[in-house]
Design a protein around this motif. Sequence first.
Motif, PDB file in Angstrom:
ATOM      1  N   LYS A  42      -0.358  11.081  -2.005  1.00 24.25           N
ATOM      2  CA  LYS A  42      -1.520  11.763  -1.428  1.00 24.25           C
ATOM      3  C   LYS A  42      -1.130  13.151  -0.916  1.00 24.25           C
ATOM      4  O   LYS A  42      -1.906  14.093  -1.037  1.00 24.25           O
ATOM      5  N   ASP A  43       0.050  13.255  -0.344  1.00 22.40           N
ATOM      6  CA  ASP A  43       0.515  14.553   0.152  1.00 22.40           C
ATOM      7  C   ASP A  43       0.603  15.573  -0.977  1.00 22.40           C
ATOM      8  O   ASP A  43       0.178  16.720  -0.827  1.00 22.40           O
ATOM      9  N   ALA A  44       1.158  15.168  -2.104  1.00 24.02           N
ATOM     10  CA  ALA A  44       1.299  16.078  -3.246  1.00 24.02           C
ATOM     11  C   ALA A  44      -0.073  16.491  -3.765  1.00 24.02           C
ATOM     12  O   ALA A  44      -0.296  17.672  -4.064  1.00 24.02           O
ATOM     13  N   GLN A  45      -0.977  15.549  -3.856  1.00 24.69           N
ATOM     14  CA  GLN A  45      -2.325  15.863  -4.329  1.00 24.69           C
ATOM     15  C   GLN A  45      -3.037  16.800  -3.350  1.00 24.69           C
ATOM     16  O   GLN A  45      -3.723  17.733  -3.771  1.00 24.69           O
ATOM     17  N   SER A 121       8.227  20.596   3.184  1.00 25.53           N
ATOM     18  CA  SER A 121       7.799  19.732   4.290  1.00 25.53           C
ATOM     19  C   SER A 121       7.490  18.327   3.780  1.00 25.53           C
ATOM     20  O   SER A 121       7.771  17.336   4.456  1.00 25.53           O
ATOM     21  N   MET A 122       6.940  18.241   2.576  1.00 25.42           N
ATOM     22  CA  MET A 122       6.671  16.921   2.001  1.00 25.42           C
ATOM     23  C   MET A 122       7.977  16.184   1.707  1.00 25.42           C
ATOM     24  O   MET A 122       8.075  14.974   1.890  1.00 25.42           O
ATOM     25  N   GLN A 123       8.990  16.929   1.292  1.00 31.54           N
ATOM     26  CA  GLN A 123      10.283  16.309   0.998  1.00 31.54           C
ATOM     27  C   GLN A 123      10.888  15.712   2.267  1.00 31.54           C
ATOM     28  O   GLN A 123      11.474  14.633   2.226  1.00 31.54           O
ATOM     29  N   GLN A 124      10.731  16.394   3.388  1.00 31.03           N
ATOM     30  CA  GLN A 124      11.214  15.837   4.654  1.00 31.03           C
ATOM     31  C   GLN A 124      10.497  14.527   4.962  1.00 31.03           C
ATOM     32  O   GLN A 124      11.125  13.548   5.357  1.00 31.03           O
ATOM     33  N   LYS A 125       9.199  14.525   4.774  1.00 36.41           N
ATOM     34  CA  LYS A 125       8.413  13.314   5.020  1.00 36.41           C
ATOM     35  C   LYS A 125       8.851  12.195   4.069  1.00 36.41           C
ATOM     36  O   LYS A 125       8.989  11.041   4.482  1.00 36.41           O
ATOM     37  N   ALA A 126       9.103  12.535   2.818  1.00 40.86           N
ATOM     38  CA  ALA A 126       9.542  11.537   1.835  1.00 40.86           C
ATOM     39  C   ALA A 126      10.906  10.974   2.216  1.00 40.86           C
ATOM     40  O   ALA A 126      11.134   9.762   2.108  1.00 40.86           O
ATOM     41  N   ILE A 160       5.905   5.740  -2.395  1.00 44.49           N
ATOM     42  CA  ILE A 160       4.592   6.398  -2.392  1.00 44.49           C
ATOM     43  C   ILE A 160       3.631   5.634  -1.482  1.00 44.49           C
ATOM     44  O   ILE A 160       2.868   6.260  -0.730  1.00 44.49           O
ATOM     45  N   GLN A 161       3.673   4.310  -1.523  1.00 40.79           N
ATOM     46  CA  GLN A 161       2.812   3.517  -0.647  1.00 40.79           C
ATOM     47  C   GLN A 161       3.103   3.790   0.823  1.00 40.79           C
ATOM     48  O   GLN A 161       2.188   3.957   1.637  1.00 40.79           O
ATOM     49  N   ILE A 162       4.372   3.854   1.184  1.00 42.34           N
ATOM     50  CA  ILE A 162       4.750   4.129   2.577  1.00 42.34           C
ATOM     51  C   ILE A 162       4.289   5.531   2.978  1.00 42.34           C
ATOM     52  O   ILE A 162       3.740   5.723   4.061  1.00 42.34           O
ATOM     53  N   MET A 163       4.507   6.496   2.101  1.00 38.27           N
ATOM     54  CA  MET A 163       4.097   7.870   2.403  1.00 38.27           C
ATOM     55  C   MET A 163       2.579   7.963   2.565  1.00 38.27           C
ATOM     56  O   MET A 163       2.090   8.664   3.451  1.00 38.27           O
ATOM     57  N   ASN A 164       1.845   7.260   1.734  1.00 37.94           N
ATOM     58  CA  ASN A 164       0.380   7.309   1.800  1.00 37.94           C
ATOM     59  C   ASN A 164      -0.160   6.625   3.050  1.00 37.94           C
ATOM     60  O   ASN A 164      -1.226   6.977   3.546  1.00 37.94           O
ATOM     61  N   ARG A 165       0.587   5.653   3.565  1.00 40.72           N
ATOM     62  CA  ARG A 165       0.184   4.980   4.809  1.00 40.72           C
ATOM     63  C   ARG A 165       0.360   5.876   6.009  1.00 40.72           C
ATOM     64  O   ARG A 165      -0.426   5.843   6.949  1.00 40.72           O
ATOM     65  N   ASN A 166       1.440   6.652   6.008  1.00 32.54           N
ATOM     66  CA  ASN A 166       1.763   7.477   7.178  1.00 32.54           C
ATOM     67  C   ASN A 166       0.910   8.702   7.271  1.00 32.54           C
ATOM     68  O   ASN A 166       0.438   9.344   6.523  1.00 32.54           O
TER      69      ASN A 166
END
Length: 166
Positions: A42-45, A121-126, A160-166
């Motif tokens: 979701k972050d990438a989109q 910033s997304m890479q840090q979150k990932a 991806i599921q974990i990232m989309n939850r956060n």
Amino acid sequence: MRSWLMATGMTVALMASTASAWAEPVQKIGFVNTDKVYRESKDAQSINKTLEKEFGSQFKQLRKLEKQGIELQKLLLSNKLPPAEQKNQQERMAKINKEYLALKSATDEEYSLRRNEEFASMQQKANQALIELAKAEHYDVIVKDVVYVRSEFDITDKLIQIMNRN
């Protein structure tokens, strides 16, 4: 001689115990496909939509100049213009081409910088989500960017599921 054998035996025993501690087998391995994370999370989109809005007018202007250039090129290749008009249209074509190249270069550079900022910033979150996943599921090793991996080791969808939850 006896002390030498005893010293050698102790050295071998010490080396064996140290080596076995260092050579603990890896129990659980995971692989992450970063390209897929950068496409499907979701972050990438969201980043892509933001960049589209931010650079939409520049991309639209580039498409407009490209279309003008193509139409003008067709006209010039048709050989239906008188020589004076042909020359004027060639000058116009050169002007359009120069404007297109300048705008494309500036847009590409600016877009690339903004994209890199956003994806950093997304890479840090990932990476944080990956550490969370590794601890929760007791992974010993997680690898990114490999040439080949069997699908059973791919944990990209979980990430991806974990990232989309956060």
